[in-house]
Design an enzyme around this catalytic site. Structure first.
Site, short mmCIF file in Angstrom:
data_model
loop_
_atom_site.label_atom_id
_atom_site.label_comp_id
_atom_site.label_asym_id
_atom_site.label_seq_id
_atom_site.Cartn_x
_atom_site.Cartn_y
_atom_site.Cartn_z
N SER A 5 0.79 -1.23 0.00
CA SER A 5 0.00 0.00 0.00
C SER A 5 0.82 1.28 0.00
CB SER A 5 -0.96 0.02 1.20
OG SER A 5 -2.02 -0.88 0.99
N LYS A 15 -0.26 3.71 -2.58
CA LYS A 15 -1.31 4.73 -2.46
C LYS A 15 -0.76 6.15 -2.38
CE LYS A 15 -4.76 1.67 -0.31
NZ LYS A 15 -4.03 0.41 -0.11
N SER A 32 -5.61 3.29 4.71
CA SER A 32 -5.18 2.38 3.65
C SER A 32 -6.37 1.62 3.05
CB SER A 32 -4.12 1.40 4.16
OG SER A 32 -3.26 1.00 3.13
#
Length: 269
Positions: free
Chosen positions: A42, A45, A99
């Site tokens: 993640s 992101k 997240s």
């Protein structure tokens, strides 16, 4: 799998790859397998948020979670049900702070040109930042084909830090989001945000099995603005433990007057 954890280092880091650099001078204080190309989970992101904000799409525009946002890669759960409508700003907040995978995927789908245009833009942005060892295939990080190096991610953190909204949203400890008639509370995935011993200006965590525990941060430590990247950390809390080990080492080095001495740095290939 890559043998990165077989290498010993003075700080006994549990992360297979690490990089700590001075944000203002680019001086590298810690480097351990920083050129190794690994899945980044993640941490992806951060690039997703950077592109969405640079596209200057309205943050108040309402986006809808659809079947396309369901994780078929890892089967992960989400509190955002199909049909849920949130503003683009709230989607950004949840993607960076909590997240939220469906939020991140929805942001990519609503980019001008759609999902595949967004992925192409992610890779183009990486190249423009000098992230030559980086590849993206989707906006969440659920795919292990999203790969980068600690070196490249330090460049991403530096670029993302220049965006005030990313700094604010990524370091938010919690947030209430209106999902239809309901108010839903979400929390940060990084407990260091709540720790008064840390002055964090930007952060993002990540985890999938292939990537291990990952963490990137911009933080002020020992009077210096630093960028910290920790990848492929084994153990649920080991990335936080590594961050603490680095913080204590920097503080002690400052007390000893050795933060600029070559003997206070280490370089592990």
């Amino acid at each position: 799998m890559y043998g990165l954890h077989q290498l010993e280092d003075p700080l006994e880091l549990k992360s297979g790859a690490a990089l700590v650099m001075d944000q203002e001078t680019n001086e590298v204080l810690v480097t351990k397998n920083s050129q190794a190309v690994l899945p980044i989970a993640s941490i992806t992101k951060l690039m997703t948020a950077l592109l969405v904000i640079e596209a200057q799409q309205p943050l108040t525009e309402m986006l809808t979670i659809t079947e396309e946002d369901i994780d078929t890669e890892k089967g992960s759960r989400s509190r955002l049900q199909v049909g849920a409508q949130l503003s683009r700003g709230d989607m950004l907040h949840l993607a960076l702070m909590a997240s939220e995978n469906r939020a991140a995927n929805a942001l990519g789908r609503h980019y001008p040109g759609g999902f595949y245009a967004f992925v192409a833009a992610m890779n183009a942005k990486a190249r423009s930042l000098g992230m030559l060892d980086t590849r993206y295939v989707e906006p969440t990080g659920l795919s292990s084909l999203n790969q980068s190096s600690a070196h490249d991610l330090a460049l991403l953190v530096k670029a993302a830090y220049d965006v005030p909204l990313i700094r604010t949203l990524s370091t938010s400890p919690e947030g209430l989001v209106a999902v239809g008639p309901r108010q839903m509370q979400f929390h940060t995935t990084n407990r260091l945000v709540l720790n008064p011993e840390w002055d964090i200006g930007l952060q993002k965590t990540g985890y999938i099995v292939e990537a291990g525990q990952c963490l990137v941060m911009q933080a002020k430590l020992a009077g210096r603005k630093l960028i910290m990247v920790l990848l492929d950390s084994a153990g649920k809390y080991s990335r936080l433990g590594d961050a603490e080990r680095i913080r204590r080492w920097l503080v002690q080095s400052t007390l000893n007057g050795a933060t600029t001495a070559a003997s206070s740095r280490f370089d592990l290939r």
